[in-house]
Motif scaffolding. Sequence first.
Motif: not given
Length: 167
Positions: A76-80, A96-100, A133-141
């Motif tokens: 899972w991508q949290h920051w890039l 990818i905006d930081y998502n803690g 920051k507030d999106s989870s779309e595209g963070r998985a896998n």
Amino acid sequence: MEKLEIVPAIIPKTPDKVLEVKYPGNVKVDNGNQLTVDQTSKPPTVEWEAKEDAFYTLLMIDPDAPSRSNPKKAEWQHWLIGNIPGKNVKAGDVIIDYNGPTPPKNSGLHRYIFLVYEQPTGKISFKEKKIPKDSSEGRANFSIKDFSSKYKLNTPIAGNVCQVERS
């Protein structure tokens, strides 16, 4: 990183240097220490030994999504952030905006891995979709191995890891 089963499962070898990661309130990431969701909610500052004329990529992932025993959404991508000149993270290209860390309740400890790669070819034209920051779309896998291979990033030059569990 070996004791947390990050090497060789996620990256081929432990980076030579420690990435200094510090959250607000002087909360430090220290080789697998346990932090809280509240402590890690805002973006940390990061520092590493950088060459002034080089560009770097910084990333943070959770290989334990949604849990370590069932990592079907890992990594899972949290920051890039790419194209960081020297160690001026603020001047890099946020992909990818930081998502803690927000591990699901009752999912146990999650490892949060911070890595820095030196970009061997200078600036890179990253093709990844920008994620707010507030999106989870595209963070998985996400796959560190595939990403680093795609952009010829070799092995990370600096890294660190903490663990977070939702109480």
